[in-house]
Motif scaffolding. Structure first.
Motif, PDB file in Angstrom:
ATOM      1  N   ASP A  66     -80.611 -65.172   7.118  1.00  0.00           N
ATOM      2  CA  ASP A  66     -79.779 -65.440   8.641  1.00  0.00           C
ATOM      3  C   ASP A  66     -78.417 -65.832   8.170  1.00  0.00           C
ATOM      4  O   ASP A  66     -77.534 -65.930   9.127  1.00  0.00           O
ATOM      5  CB  ASP A  66     -80.518 -66.607   9.289  1.00  0.00           C
ATOM      6  CG  ASP A  66     -80.290 -68.084   8.881  1.00  0.00           C
ATOM      7  OD1 ASP A  66     -80.283 -68.182   7.802  1.00  0.00           O
ATOM      8  OD2 ASP A  66     -80.317 -68.954   9.909  1.00  0.00           O
ATOM      9  N   ARG A 188     -79.436 -60.889   8.226  1.00  0.00           N
ATOM     10  CA  ARG A 188     -80.766 -60.388   8.876  1.00  0.00           C
ATOM     11  C   ARG A 188     -80.738 -58.807   8.907  1.00  0.00           C
ATOM     12  O   ARG A 188     -80.952 -58.203  10.018  1.00  0.00           O
ATOM     13  CB  ARG A 188     -80.933 -60.941  10.149  1.00  0.00           C
ATOM     14  CG  ARG A 188     -81.380 -62.510  10.284  1.00  0.00           C
ATOM     15  CD  ARG A 188     -81.888 -62.856  11.661  1.00  0.00           C
ATOM     16  NE  ARG A 188     -81.824 -64.320  11.821  1.00  0.00           N
ATOM     17  CZ  ARG A 188     -82.832 -64.960  11.444  1.00  0.00           C
ATOM     18  NH1 ARG A 188     -83.730 -64.848  10.734  1.00  0.00           N
ATOM     19  NH2 ARG A 188     -82.818 -66.456  11.727  1.00  0.00           N
ATOM     20  N   VAL A 210     -83.616 -58.119  13.340  1.00  0.00           N
ATOM     21  CA  VAL A 210     -83.905 -58.630  14.608  1.00  0.00           C
ATOM     22  C   VAL A 210     -84.193 -57.639  15.802  1.00  0.00           C
ATOM     23  O   VAL A 210     -85.118 -57.713  16.461  1.00  0.00           O
ATOM     24  CB  VAL A 210     -82.351 -59.452  15.096  1.00  0.00           C
ATOM     25  CG1 VAL A 210     -82.727 -59.921  16.598  1.00  0.00           C
ATOM     26  CG2 VAL A 210     -82.503 -60.630  14.019  1.00  0.00           C
ATOM     27  N   ASP A 548     -88.538 -54.537  17.171  1.00  0.00           N
ATOM     28  CA  ASP A 548     -87.998 -55.766  17.366  1.00  0.00           C
ATOM     29  C   ASP A 548     -88.161 -56.583  15.738  1.00  0.00           C
ATOM     30  O   ASP A 548     -88.630 -56.107  14.968  1.00  0.00           O
ATOM     31  CB  ASP A 548     -88.627 -56.612  18.529  1.00  0.00           C
ATOM     32  CG  ASP A 548     -90.257 -56.990  18.193  1.00  0.00           C
ATOM     33  OD1 ASP A 548     -90.608 -56.658  17.242  1.00  0.00           O
ATOM     34  OD2 ASP A 548     -90.512 -58.000  18.898  1.00  0.00           O
ATOM     35  N   LEU A 549     -87.984 -57.833  15.911  1.00  0.00           N
ATOM     36  CA  LEU A 549     -88.235 -58.714  15.081  1.00  0.00           C
ATOM     37  C   LEU A 549     -89.714 -58.991  14.287  1.00  0.00           C
ATOM     38  O   LEU A 549     -90.497 -59.212  15.218  1.00  0.00           O
ATOM     39  CB  LEU A 549     -87.993 -60.122  14.748  1.00  0.00           C
ATOM     40  CG  LEU A 549     -87.582 -61.270  13.776  1.00  0.00           C
ATOM     41  CD1 LEU A 549     -86.587 -62.075  14.034  1.00  0.00           C
ATOM     42  CD2 LEU A 549     -88.820 -62.170  13.449  1.00  0.00           C
ATOM     43  N   GLN A 551     -91.822 -59.509  10.879  1.00  0.00           N
ATOM     44  CA  GLN A 551     -91.987 -59.976   9.583  1.00  0.00           C
ATOM     45  C   GLN A 551     -93.164 -59.623   8.831  1.00  0.00           C
ATOM     46  O   GLN A 551     -92.682 -59.355   7.596  1.00  0.00           O
ATOM     47  CB  GLN A 551     -92.007 -61.598   9.577  1.00  0.00           C
ATOM     48  CG  GLN A 551     -90.747 -62.352  10.231  1.00  0.00           C
ATOM     49  CD  GLN A 551     -91.153 -63.759  10.302  1.00  0.00           C
ATOM     50  OE1 GLN A 551     -92.064 -64.575  10.639  1.00  0.00           O
ATOM     51  NE2 GLN A 551     -90.000 -64.524   9.819  1.00  0.00           N
TER      52      GLN A 551
ATOM     53  N   LYS B  11     -90.953 -63.845  23.218  1.00  0.00           N
ATOM     54  CA  LYS B  11     -90.581 -62.727  22.836  1.00  0.00           C
ATOM     55  C   LYS B  11     -89.188 -62.351  22.121  1.00  0.00           C
ATOM     56  O   LYS B  11     -89.291 -61.570  20.941  1.00  0.00           O
ATOM     57  CB  LYS B  11     -91.158 -61.625  23.738  1.00  0.00           C
ATOM     58  CG  LYS B  11     -92.782 -61.317  23.584  1.00  0.00           C
ATOM     59  CD  LYS B  11     -93.093 -60.060  23.937  1.00  0.00           C
ATOM     60  CE  LYS B  11     -94.287 -59.441  23.921  1.00  0.00           C
ATOM     61  NZ  LYS B  11     -94.868 -59.618  22.559  1.00  0.00           N
ATOM     62  N   ARG B  12     -88.399 -62.815  22.796  1.00  0.00           N
ATOM     63  CA  ARG B  12     -86.916 -62.578  22.691  1.00  0.00           C
ATOM     64  C   ARG B  12     -85.975 -63.441  23.188  1.00  0.00           C
ATOM     65  O   ARG B  12     -86.634 -64.180  24.164  1.00  0.00           O
ATOM     66  CB  ARG B  12     -86.561 -61.048  22.763  1.00  0.00           C
ATOM     67  CG  ARG B  12     -86.664 -60.362  24.219  1.00  0.00           C
ATOM     68  CD  ARG B  12     -86.366 -58.956  24.342  1.00  0.00           C
ATOM     69  NE  ARG B  12     -87.323 -58.298  24.036  1.00  0.00           N
ATOM     70  CZ  ARG B  12     -87.348 -57.195  22.835  1.00  0.00           C
ATOM     71  NH1 ARG B  12     -86.091 -57.016  22.621  1.00  0.00           N
ATOM     72  NH2 ARG B  12     -88.388 -56.546  22.661  1.00  0.00           N
ATOM     73  N   ALA B  53     -93.704 -66.153  14.380  1.00  0.00           N
ATOM     74  CA  ALA B  53     -92.496 -65.793  13.757  1.00  0.00           C
ATOM     75  C   ALA B  53     -91.849 -67.052  13.414  1.00  0.00           C
ATOM     76  O   ALA B  53     -91.681 -67.945  14.177  1.00  0.00           O
ATOM     77  CB  ALA B  53     -91.792 -64.645  14.532  1.00  0.00           C
ATOM     78  N   PHE B  54     -91.569 -67.101  12.139  1.00  0.00           N
ATOM     79  CA  PHE B  54     -90.716 -68.413  11.811  1.00  0.00           C
ATOM     80  C   PHE B  54     -89.973 -68.247  10.558  1.00  0.00           C
ATOM     81  O   PHE B  54     -90.338 -67.278   9.582  1.00  0.00           O
ATOM     82  CB  PHE B  54     -91.798 -69.637  11.427  1.00  0.00           C
ATOM     83  CG  PHE B  54     -92.786 -69.400  10.249  1.00  0.00           C
ATOM     84  CD1 PHE B  54     -92.570 -69.526   9.117  1.00  0.00           C
ATOM     85  CD2 PHE B  54     -94.143 -68.819  10.745  1.00  0.00           C
ATOM     86  CE1 PHE B  54     -93.408 -69.516   7.896  1.00  0.00           C
ATOM     87  CE2 PHE B  54     -94.881 -68.851   9.584  1.00  0.00           C
ATOM     88  CZ  PHE B  54     -94.825 -69.168   8.293  1.00  0.00           C
ATOM     89  N   ILE B 110     -84.411 -66.466  18.895  1.00  0.00           N
ATOM     90  CA  ILE B 110     -84.410 -65.264  18.586  1.00  0.00           C
ATOM     91  C   ILE B 110     -85.892 -64.824  18.823  1.00  0.00           C
ATOM     92  O   ILE B 110     -86.035 -63.711  19.441  1.00  0.00           O
ATOM     93  CB  ILE B 110     -83.907 -64.784  17.230  1.00  0.00           C
ATOM     94  CG1 ILE B 110     -82.395 -65.301  17.023  1.00  0.00           C
ATOM     95  CG2 ILE B 110     -84.254 -63.121  17.041  1.00  0.00           C
ATOM     96  CD1 ILE B 110     -82.099 -64.826  15.332  1.00  0.00           C
ATOM     97  N   LYS B 111     -86.996 -65.400  18.365  1.00  0.00           N
ATOM     98  CA  LYS B 111     -88.238 -64.848  18.432  1.00  0.00           C
ATOM     99  C   LYS B 111     -88.968 -66.529  18.168  1.00  0.00           C
ATOM    100  O   LYS B 111     -88.858 -66.781  16.972  1.00  0.00           O
ATOM    101  CB  LYS B 111     -88.746 -63.824  17.799  1.00  0.00           C
ATOM    102  CG  LYS B 111     -90.167 -63.397  18.022  1.00  0.00           C
ATOM    103  CD  LYS B 111     -90.307 -62.076  17.198  1.00  0.00           C
ATOM    104  CE  LYS B 111     -91.803 -61.589  17.849  1.00  0.00           C
ATOM    105  NZ  LYS B 111     -92.000 -60.387  17.148  1.00  0.00           N
ATOM    106  N   ILE B 114     -88.000 -68.951  15.495  1.00  0.00           N
ATOM    107  CA  ILE B 114     -86.705 -68.288  14.797  1.00  0.00           C
ATOM    108  C   ILE B 114     -85.352 -68.360  15.888  1.00  0.00           C
ATOM    109  O   ILE B 114     -85.427 -67.946  16.876  1.00  0.00           O
ATOM    110  CB  ILE B 114     -86.723 -66.816  14.355  1.00  0.00           C
ATOM    111  CG1 ILE B 114     -88.016 -66.858  13.289  1.00  0.00           C
ATOM    112  CG2 ILE B 114     -85.750 -66.507  13.881  1.00  0.00           C
ATOM    113  CD1 ILE B 114     -88.297 -65.474  12.710  1.00  0.00           C
ATOM    114  N   ILE B 115     -84.370 -69.162  15.108  1.00  0.00           N
ATOM    115  CA  ILE B 115     -83.164 -69.141  15.978  1.00  0.00           C
ATOM    116  C   ILE B 115     -81.968 -68.638  15.290  1.00  0.00           C
ATOM    117  O   ILE B 115     -82.212 -68.471  14.067  1.00  0.00           O
ATOM    118  CB  ILE B 115     -82.946 -70.904  16.080  1.00  0.00           C
ATOM    119  CG1 ILE B 115     -83.103 -71.520  14.694  1.00  0.00           C
ATOM    120  CG2 ILE B 115     -83.900 -71.353  17.251  1.00  0.00           C
ATOM    121  CD1 ILE B 115     -82.374 -72.703  14.807  1.00  0.00           C
TER     122      ILE B 115
END
Lengths: 637, 248, 191
Positions: A66, A188, A210, A548-549, A551, B11-12, B53-54, B110-111, B114-115
């Protein structure tokens, strides 16, 4: 094909200056016309992007984290070497050169290593000017410590966080360029493909982690600074996100991959505590100065270490290597630990660990002295294991740590694809078959600050700026291919998670392509990896979408590449029918367990060419000639 | 051990989020907190659900990528420890654990957990550097630096830029982060030259990014995984006053 | 002027004006006519007028910037945590904005009470005074020590000392004023 490293001629110490004279320059006004892509923001990437930006090029810098401040260079603890000879203990550029070459078991280019030693001093000056708070003595001068593989004190350090401080220095230089508008950062973002137009590297395809968008970026040259591939072992000291993807996709586009089997296993890491383990944490090697390594003499001895009497302990390093004892070189100590654990005498949960005992040292020096020397390490150990190493011995075990192999580059750090430059751990160039401590940071910064600015301008001077844009058919094709491969991964919808496959691959690599390798083992690995890869493509489960994101999707892409790369690594290890540095073939060892090199047949760089999946890669050799030193048996006795 | 998790799911950025309940079963005390979440995620994936998500990367407490507010404390209950180095032996069987993202206006989600912390990068871009050119610098020992000053600079420079200070601050201020960089460079002779400009532009950028003002709560210090001291905020204030009155 | 827009600049204004007023609070206790042991402060007309002007300006600036900063701070933390633990801060520090508003209201009430014909019963007035003094106490409990940090006059060694001294001063002031209020209430009730 015989490869040419294009090293300059002339005496060793004049080579770099000569090359600098030969290299063409681009005028300051024209520099603005050129766009350079830098992938990765560790020491090599950040320093390259900052320096190229400062010179006036338009730089687009990409990283998957990030922020560009988080590249895994940040985790390097020990220090950075330089031939300053401040302590007046006999160091010189030549000595640093020789130590590095010898440490690499004479499998690196003389000219490259000498240049690295030459610029090592500039690096320290540069970092101090940036405000890196190196350790100092009471008079205000820079302090040095000694490190493995050297008889002089030439390592500069900033507490146990040298990598962090050097990276933050490079990052701050990078941020300054971002402010001045010469560098644009793209955090990202993960590189998925290299785009080649008419034979030259002209851009990359990336996935925005993202939004999920897959996009292209065109440029006049591309620098890959994407680190090493130790995560092919699943568990390593690398960051979770460290991957081979960028380098491997470049390989699939025609870049040669050199010496992939040269990987380093670090002997003193905190052992695996269970199936859940996600990464391994390194403990400074300096601990071996005062700790004694042992395991129980009897198999399956489950008693507490304090309950095992002296007579039933096997101080195996002291027993096997009475000369060096607990301070045997990294690779030997690592292999010996594996051997006793494979015999079933390992300690701790899972049985893969050996004791590093400070009882004698505490008795001899007192707990306070030990606390002074290693307090922070003992603290870290306690945080992770919950055990007090002052009271009971530490448990340690070797772990994959660094990749000496990487994309093949010439003396100018240019790969065989014109316009594709590779820096830092991602290339193969300077460490041969084994890297000495405190040399990784040196190489990353040397490449980024002091080498690439000269060599890339030579390429640029021969190139017309901005000839292609992302509208070119090659870019469109790359986007289509990458979208298709993401779609394919998502459509599998099988039963097993990405982690399960990664873990299984790691076990294969550790068992057969790890610290000690044999012909049978390597052949076995080569026979099972394709099966695992096929199973992955049929049975992996990746939830969510590509838009979308996601992982799991990121991981899946990386593991898919590791599954292909693993085969290349095993192939290289099988082909290199000798032992050297970190590559240990059990068939080739000295009576004392040292690696036995075969200079007659293997004094070359093995660079592999991609010929298609499930097809044998093509081997190209770059012979290594030693004009200034005589390759000797690597011995530290 | 078995745990009850309440995790923030979102989610977003532009969608609403909520706390959702999960069970973490058969957790070993040897696991790190993130390994515990890995295990929960493996279970979710197998059930066909989206994993939590992290952010995380080095998992050895230095990259600053991991975030998470655990039971109301950024990086969780263990002092001077990042989330990735927090181990499950710090929890008990049957515990309920609340996991939320770092919250501040300058850190949009962000999700899930996650920031977006790019605002911190922009504070550095404003002036968190010494404008040294590559090459053409004097020998490293040309300028001597008292050991004490080098140590102080290092104390400040240990900041990993995780943003826990912002997450902990009732005002969402990034003062400790900014102060660490201002102090690190202002202590060193190389950095003094630009010190006055630096403190002004960095603090200005901090406000522009939507961070709040420092209220001297010192929550930042308590949450900081590297134990950066609030004396550096005093140092920043001092540097600011010096800049205003034109003192060198 | 940039100083009055900067985050540190405004904090310094708030800290300095706050400390001026805190200084007055101390003097006001020492020289209070209701204080059974009053200390006679020098009575110079010019100084008195000047100090009134300074206090008024301090009050205005402190309140204006205080409100502005509080609004910004609230905006910087739009969403709160479901669970939040307090680590090092305290109730007083967290509620500076409210204790500030209450203290301001109390000061206005106090000035009016003395300058206007007296109204209300002893109980009500005592209650208002006790409440107002509590708000002031909370404000000073965080404010006095905070001043030193804001003007940069703090180090690792002094921070704990300054914090204790600041809190101690606030407690002493509160005790002193409450003593006077209760004393006059008792005197009034007994009369």
């Amino acid at each position: 094909m015989i490869l040419d490293g294009k090293c300059p001629s002339g005496p060793l110490h004049e080579k770099w200056d000569r090359r600098k004279q030969e290299l063409r320059l681009v005028g300051p006004v024209n520099k603005r016309q050129y766009k350079i892509i830098v992938v990765g923001a560790g020491l090599a990437g950040a320093s390259a992007a900052a320096t190229l930006g400062e010179l006036g090029c338009n730089v687009e810098a990409f990283c998957y984290q990030d922020s560009p401040r988080r590249g895994h260079s940040i985790a390097a603890q020990g220090g950075i070497n330089a031939a300053k000879n401040y302590p007046n203990d006999g160091d010189s550029i030549f000595r640093l050169f020789y130590d590095t070459l010898k440490g690499g078991d004479f499998r690196a280019r003389e000219a490259n290593v000498y240049r690295l030693s030459m610029v090592s001093n500039n690096i320290i000056d540069q970092c101090v000017a940036q405000g890196v708070p190196f350790a100092r003595d009471y008079a205000g001068y820079l302090d040095n410590r000694s490190f493995g593989g050297a008889q002089v004190s030439r390592t500069f350090y900033a507490r146990g966080q040298t990598g962090q401080q050097l990276l933050l220095g490079a990052y701050s230089a990078l941020m300054r360029q971002v402010r001045s508008g010469t560098v644009t950062i793209h955090p990202r973002m993960e590189m998925l493909d290299l785009v080649i137009v008419d034979g030259d590297a002209k851009g990359i395809t990336v996935r925005d982690l993202v939004s999920g968008d897959i996009k292209c970026h065109a440029a006049d040259a591309v620098c890959l600074c994407t680190g090493g591939y130790a995560n092919v072992f699943h568990l390593s000291t690398n960051a979770m996100g460290s991957n081979v993807t960028a380098a491997f996709r470049a390989y699939k586009k025609g870049a040669l991959f050199a010496n992939p089997c040269f990987t380093q296993i670090h002997p003193t890491c905190i052992p695996v505590s269970g199936e859940h383990q996600s990464k391994l944490t390194l403990m400074s090697e300096s601990l071996r100065n005062d700790g004694r390594v042992w395991v129980p003499k009897n198999k399956g001895d489950k008693r507490l270490p304090s309950e095992i009497p002296e007579a039933e302990r096997d101080y195996y390093l002291e027993r096997k290597y009475p000369g060096f004892g607990n301070l045997t070189p990294r690779d030997i100590a690592s292999r010996a630990a594996k051997d006793v654990c494979d015999e079933g005498r390992g300690v701790g949960p899972g049985g893969y660990g050996v004791y590093l005992d400070f009882e004698d040292a505490i008795g001899r020096l007192g707990e306070n002295t030990i606390r002074e020397r290693y307090g922070n390490l003992f603290e870290m150990y306690e945080r992770i294991t919950g055990e007090d190493a002052y009271k009971r011995p530490m448990r340690i075990y070797p772990a994959p740590h660094y990749a000496m192999g990487g994309l093949w580059v010439d003396y100018n750090l240019q790969s065989n694809i014109p316009g594709l430059f590779v820096l830092g751990e991602a290339n193969f160039s300077d460490h041969g078959a084994n890297r000495l401590g405190a040399s990784a940071l040196m190489q990353g910064l040397a490449d980024g600050y002091f080498i690439i600015p000269y060599t890339i301008s030579d390429y640029l001077a021969r190139t017309k700026p901005g000839v292609v844009n992302t509208g070119h058919a090659e870019f469109r094709r790359s986007i289509e291919d990458m979208n298709a491969s993401v779609k394919k991964l998502l459509s599998i919808n099988g039963r097993r998670t990405v982690n399960e496959f990664h873990r299984e691959l790691g076990r294969i690599m550790w068992d057969y392509v790890g610290m000690s390798r044999s012909e049978d083992g390597l052949k076995k690995a080569l026979s099972i990896i394709p099966g695992l890869r096929a199973e992955f493509m049929e049975d992996v489960k990746i939830p969510g979408s590509g838009m979308d994101l996601n992982q799991e999707l990121e991981k899946a892409g990386r593991v898919a590449d590791f599954l292909e790369f693993a085969e290349l690594m095993a192939q290289d290890a099988l082909h290199r029918n000798e032992s050297c540095g970190g590559h240990f073939r059990v068939e080739h060892q000295m009576p004392d367990g040292e690696a036995k090199r075969d200079d007659e047949n293997f004094r070359y760089v093995a660079a592999w060419e991609f010929k298609g999946i499930n097809k044998e890669p093509g081997l190209h050799k770059e012979p290594l000639s030693f004009e200034n030193v005589k390759p000797a048996v690597r011995s530290y006795k | 051990m078995n745990l009850n998790l309440f995790v923030w799911r979102q989610k977003r950025t532009d969608e609403k989020g909520a706390m959702e309940r999960y069970e973490a079963k058969d957790i070993s005390p040897e696991m790190s907190f993130l390994e515990m979440l890995d295990m929960v995620n493996e279970g979710l994936i197998k059930k066909g659900m989206e994993p939590i998500a992290f952010d995380h990367d080095c998992r050895e407490g230095i990259c600053g990528m991991c975030s998470q507010v655990i039971n109301g404390i950024p990086h969780g209950p263990k002092e001077k420890t990042t989330t990735c180095q927090l181990h499950m032996r710090n929890f008990r069987d049957g515990d309920t654990i609340y996991i939320e993202p770092f919250r501040a206006k300058a850190f949009p989600v962000i999700k899930d957990l996650i920031i977006d912390r790019s605002a911190l990068d922009r504070i550095i871009q404003a002036g968190g550097y010494i404008s040294a050119h590559t090459g053409g610098v004097p020998d490293a020992n040309a300028v001597l630096i008292p050991k004490e000053d080098a140590e102080t600079a290092m104390d400040a420079a240990e900041c990993i830029g995780c943003g826990a200070c912002v997450a902990a601050c009732p005002n969402g201020s990034a003062m400790l982060f900014t102060a660490a960089k201002v102090s690190h460079l202002a202590v060193l002779p190389q950095g003094k030259i630009e010190a006055a400009r630096r403190v002004c532009v960095m603090t200005e950028e901090m406000l522009n990014e939507g961070f709040g003002n420092c209220g001297n709560h010192y929550e930042c210090r308590a949450a900081c995984p590297k134990g950066i001291e609030v004396k550096f905020i005093a140092k920043l204030n001092r540097e600011y006053i010096k800049a205003q009155i034109g003192m060198k | 002027m940039r100083f009055f827009r900067d985050t540190v600049g405004r904090k310094i204004v708030i800290a300095v004006t706050g400390q001026i007023m805190a200084g007055f609070v101390i003097l006001h206790l020492i020289g209070n006519p209701l204080n059974p042991y009053p200390v006679k402060l020098p009575d110079i007309g010019f100084l008195k007028q000047l100090s009134r002007v300074i206090l008024l300006l301090s009050f205005i600036f402190h309140a204006l910037f205080g409100v502005q900063v509080a609004v910004e701070n609230r905006a910087a933390k739009p969403q709160t945590y479901v669970v939040k633990k307090r680590l090092r801060t305290n109730f007083a520090a967290e509620n500076m904005r409210w204790s500030g508003v209450l203290t301001a209201a109390f000061i206005i009430y106090h000035l009016l009470w003395f300058s206007l014909p007296k109204a209300g019963s002893g109980y009500a007035v005592t209650a208002v005074y006790s409440g107002g003094l509590t708000a002031l106490f909370l404000h000073l409990y965080h404010g006095i020590a905070s001043f030193f940090q804001t003007i940069g006059c703090n180090s690792e060694r002094t921070i704990p000392v300054v914090e204790r001294a600041g809190k101690g001063t606030a407690v002493i002031l509160f005790a002193g004023y409450i003593f006077i209020v209760l004393l006059s209430f008792i005197q009034e009730t007994l009369r």
